[in-house]
Enzyme design. Structure first.
Site, PDB file in Angstrom:
ATOM      1  N   SER A 275      58.883  30.493 -82.944  1.00 11.25           N
ATOM      2  CA  SER A 275      58.275  29.184 -83.173  1.00 11.25           C
ATOM      3  C   SER A 275      57.981  28.924 -84.653  1.00 11.25           C
ATOM      4  O   SER A 275      58.891  28.959 -85.460  1.00 11.25           O
ATOM      5  CB  SER A 275      57.014  29.080 -82.313  1.00 11.25           C
ATOM      6  OG  SER A 275      56.750  27.745 -82.049  1.00 11.25           O
TER       7      SER A 275
ATOM      8  N   LYS B  78      60.681  29.498 -87.762  1.00 11.55           N
ATOM      9  CA  LYS B  78      61.014  28.737 -88.970  1.00 11.55           C
ATOM     10  C   LYS B  78      60.903  29.690 -90.168  1.00 11.55           C
ATOM     11  O   LYS B  78      61.747  29.720 -91.071  1.00 11.55           O
ATOM     12  CB  LYS B  78      60.024  27.577 -89.174  1.00 11.55           C
ATOM     13  CG  LYS B  78      59.762  26.684 -87.948  1.00 11.55           C
ATOM     14  CD  LYS B  78      58.763  25.565 -88.256  1.00 11.55           C
ATOM     15  CE  LYS B  78      57.973  25.037 -87.057  1.00 11.55           C
ATOM     16  NZ  LYS B  78      58.641  24.441 -85.970  1.00 11.55           N
TER      17      LYS B  78
ATOM     18  N   TRP C  79      60.347  20.054 -76.772  1.00  9.56           N
ATOM     19  CA  TRP C  79      59.652  19.761 -78.039  1.00  9.56           C
ATOM     20  C   TRP C  79      60.444  20.325 -79.228  1.00  9.56           C
ATOM     21  O   TRP C  79      60.494  19.736 -80.293  1.00  9.56           O
ATOM     22  CB  TRP C  79      58.271  20.400 -77.945  1.00  9.56           C
ATOM     23  CG  TRP C  79      57.323  20.193 -79.078  1.00  9.56           C
ATOM     24  CD1 TRP C  79      56.743  21.173 -79.835  1.00  9.56           C
ATOM     25  CD2 TRP C  79      56.783  18.958 -79.563  1.00  9.56           C
ATOM     26  NE1 TRP C  79      55.893  20.620 -80.766  1.00  9.56           N
ATOM     27  CE2 TRP C  79      55.898  19.252 -80.623  1.00  9.56           C
ATOM     28  CE3 TRP C  79      56.973  17.609 -79.227  1.00  9.56           C
ATOM     29  CZ2 TRP C  79      55.205  18.284 -81.338  1.00  9.56           C
ATOM     30  CZ3 TRP C  79      56.272  16.637 -79.934  1.00  9.56           C
ATOM     31  CH2 TRP C  79      55.414  16.984 -80.975  1.00  9.56           C
TER      32      TRP C  79
ATOM     33  N   HIS D 248      58.599  27.625 -73.747  1.00  6.92           N
ATOM     34  CA  HIS D 248      58.423  28.030 -75.145  1.00  6.92           C
ATOM     35  C   HIS D 248      57.655  29.363 -75.170  1.00  6.92           C
ATOM     36  O   HIS D 248      56.458  29.398 -74.860  1.00  6.92           O
ATOM     37  CB  HIS D 248      57.596  26.927 -75.807  1.00  6.92           C
ATOM     38  CG  HIS D 248      57.377  27.108 -77.264  1.00  6.92           C
ATOM     39  ND1 HIS D 248      58.355  26.861 -78.198  1.00  6.92           N
ATOM     40  CD2 HIS D 248      56.283  27.493 -77.973  1.00  6.92           C
ATOM     41  CE1 HIS D 248      57.872  27.076 -79.406  1.00  6.92           C
ATOM     42  NE2 HIS D 248      56.618  27.470 -79.304  1.00  6.92           N
TER      43      HIS D 248
HETATM   44  C1  GCU Z   1      53.529  23.485 -82.427  1.00  9.40           C
HETATM   45  C2  GCU Z   1      54.401  22.877 -83.498  1.00  9.40           C
HETATM   46  C3  GCU Z   1      55.781  23.525 -83.560  1.00  9.40           C
HETATM   47  C4  GCU Z   1      55.635  25.016 -83.659  1.00  9.40           C
HETATM   48  C5  GCU Z   1      54.763  25.523 -82.545  1.00  9.40           C
HETATM   49  C6  GCU Z   1      54.451  27.020 -82.595  1.00  9.40           C
HETATM   50  O1  GCU Z   1      54.027  23.147 -81.173  1.00  9.40           O
HETATM   51  O2  GCU Z   1      54.469  21.490 -83.256  1.00  9.40           O
HETATM   52  O3  GCU Z   1      56.518  23.044 -84.641  1.00  9.40           O
HETATM   53  O4  GCU Z   1      56.901  25.628 -83.650  1.00  9.40           O
HETATM   54  O5  GCU Z   1      53.508  24.864 -82.585  1.00  9.40           O
HETATM   55  O6  GCU Z   1      54.521  27.632 -83.629  1.00  9.40           O
HETATM   56  O7  GCU Z   1      54.065  27.545 -81.550  1.00  9.40           O
END
Ligand code: GCU
Length: 422
Positions: A258, A262, A349, A401
């Site tokens: 997540s 990134k 998402w 997720h």
């Molecule tokens: C939120 C955010 C995402 C991210 C995620 C996470 O949902 O909007 O961009 O990847 O958190 O890190 O769990």
């Protein structure tokens, strides 16, 4: 008079409501493929002067650095520099961890610069049975080192500097350390909060405080970002593992989920010692293209998590087409190293289709290195059917997720596949 006041109050209320709805609509996620937009797919091989990069050497010598700099300037900022002194303190070593299958080390990495110091706590397992150097998986964790393992005596680390303590072992399923050890891997992890507590005011307690005075670390100073601080954490893990001859330093894989998915991509762009990467459910500003309007958008992510990005990114909110790059250019910065992009079927998402399309597009650069991507995969891969090119892979796991045991099965299959195709 009373009527006038009443009318004004109503008008004021209606105007407020309208503004609120307009604001909500601006960030309302789109989940309809038909409305995701018809993207241009700018090629990372085209230089701004119109010339085209044609060889791996040209890419390495010219284009790669230009693109990395664009991402640093416009999205993630630069990683912190190395401090004057780095010292490792072995706080504990257990020679029969995980039922005698592993050595466990808990190490505090002290970063010292001028009169300031900062630390990152590492939980590190090494498989015991192996005699030859072993590959390793490194990764930051969300909730503290003690949440990643079922061993109940690991030092507790706090992801948010005193804010909350999470249950021991809560994320054991996400890390699958026993499985990795049984497959001959070493595993090392540290908590994101040690580098940058994940909050708007986290900058003041981040690793950047070694180099800047408190007044330069307020929430407004967005040139020093959490994603860059975390990416630096990956480099510190590489530094540490390379000190031990039992680790095969040419096989250090970085994993992140997540926001840390990134981060892994940004870490690979900055640290060529990372041999391969797994970016799990990374979504917006990770593997998902910014120009696609599906799930989370640039506007929404920056509004909610401004400390992850530089303020220069704000200029592209709603104007994503003006970005001088796309997210698959970031994937391409990992080339020719193996890279696996993982999505989850219910994680809309994060835009699974966008993550797949990015993986395909990054293949253009991998091909320069004579390595096949997955560009001949015409349609979205079926759930739980990974698609692996020589060094680029993608899969869509069934479910939410998260990071699950099934994810690790796919990861291990990808690593085996890449090891074979070399
Ligand atoms: C939120 C955010 C995402 C991210 C995620 C996470 O949902 O909007 O961009 O990847 O958190 O890190 O769990």
């Amino acid at each position: 008079m009373k009527i006038l006041i009443l009318m004004f109050t109503i008008l004021f209320f209606v105007a407020g409501e309208c503004a609120l709805r307009a604001e909500e609509n601006k960030f309302k996620p789109n989940y309809e493929e038909a409305k995701a937009g018809n993207l241009p797919w700018p090629s990372p091989l085209m230089r701004p002067d119109g010339s085209r990069i044609a060889t791996a050497t040209e890419w390495n010598n010219r284009r790669r650095a230009e693109i990395r700099k664009l991402f640093a300037d416009l999205l993630y900022g630069e990683l912190p520099p190395h401090p004057e002194t780095i010292r490792c303190e072995l706080r504990r070593e257990i020679s029969n961890a995980l039922d005698g299958t592993a050595i466990r080390r808990e190490i505090r990495i002290h970063l010292i610069h001028g009169d300031k110091s900062h630390f990152m706590d590492v939980l590190w397992y090494l498989p015991k049975r192996k005699t030859e150097p072993v590959p390793a998986v490194i990764g930051l964790n969300f909730l503290g080192n003690h949440t990643c393992t079922d061993e109940s005596d690991v030092f507790q680390t706090d992801p948010w500097w005193g804010a909350r303590n999470f249950r021991r072992g809560a994320h054991t399923y996400r890390w699958q350390i026993r499985k990795l050890i049984n497959n001959g891997f070493s595993v090392a992890t540290a908590t994101r909060g040690d580098l940058f507590p994940d909050r708007a005011d986290g900058r003041a307690k981040s690793v950047f405080r070694l180099f800047h005075p408190p007044e330069a670390l307020t929430p407004e100073h967005r040139e020093y970002t959490a994603i860059s601080a975390w990416a630096y954490g990956y480099s510190l893990l590489v530094d540490l593992l390379r000190t031990d001859p039992r680790i095969d330093s040419a096989r250090i894989w970085a994993h992140g989920h997540s926001r840390l998915g990134k981060t892994v991509l940004w870490a690979m762009a900055n640290d060529s010692r990372i041999a391969g990467g797994i970016s799990n459910n990374s979504g917006c500003c990770g593997a998902a293209p910014s120009r696609r309007n599906f799930g989370e958008t640039l506007g929404r992510i920056i509004q909610v998590f401004p400390w992850w990005f530089t303020s220069r990114a704000d200029a592209f909110i709603g104007k994503e087409a003006n970005l001088p790059f796309e997210q698959y250019w970031l994937l391409a910065l990992a080339a020719p190293r193996p890279l696996l992009i993982a999505s989850a079927s219910e994680d809309l998402w994060a835009d699974p289709r966008g993550e797949f399309l990015s993986t395909k597009q990054a293949g253009e650069v991998y091909e320069l290195f004579g390595s096949s991507g997955i560009r001949d995969q015409k349609s979205m891969p079926k759930i739980n059917h990974p698609v692996f090119g020589d060094s680029l892979g993608y899969y869509l796991r069934a479910g939410k997720h998260d990071v699950t045991e099934q994810d690790w099965n796919f990861v291990l299959a990808f690593i085996r596949h890449c090891t074979r195709s070399r």
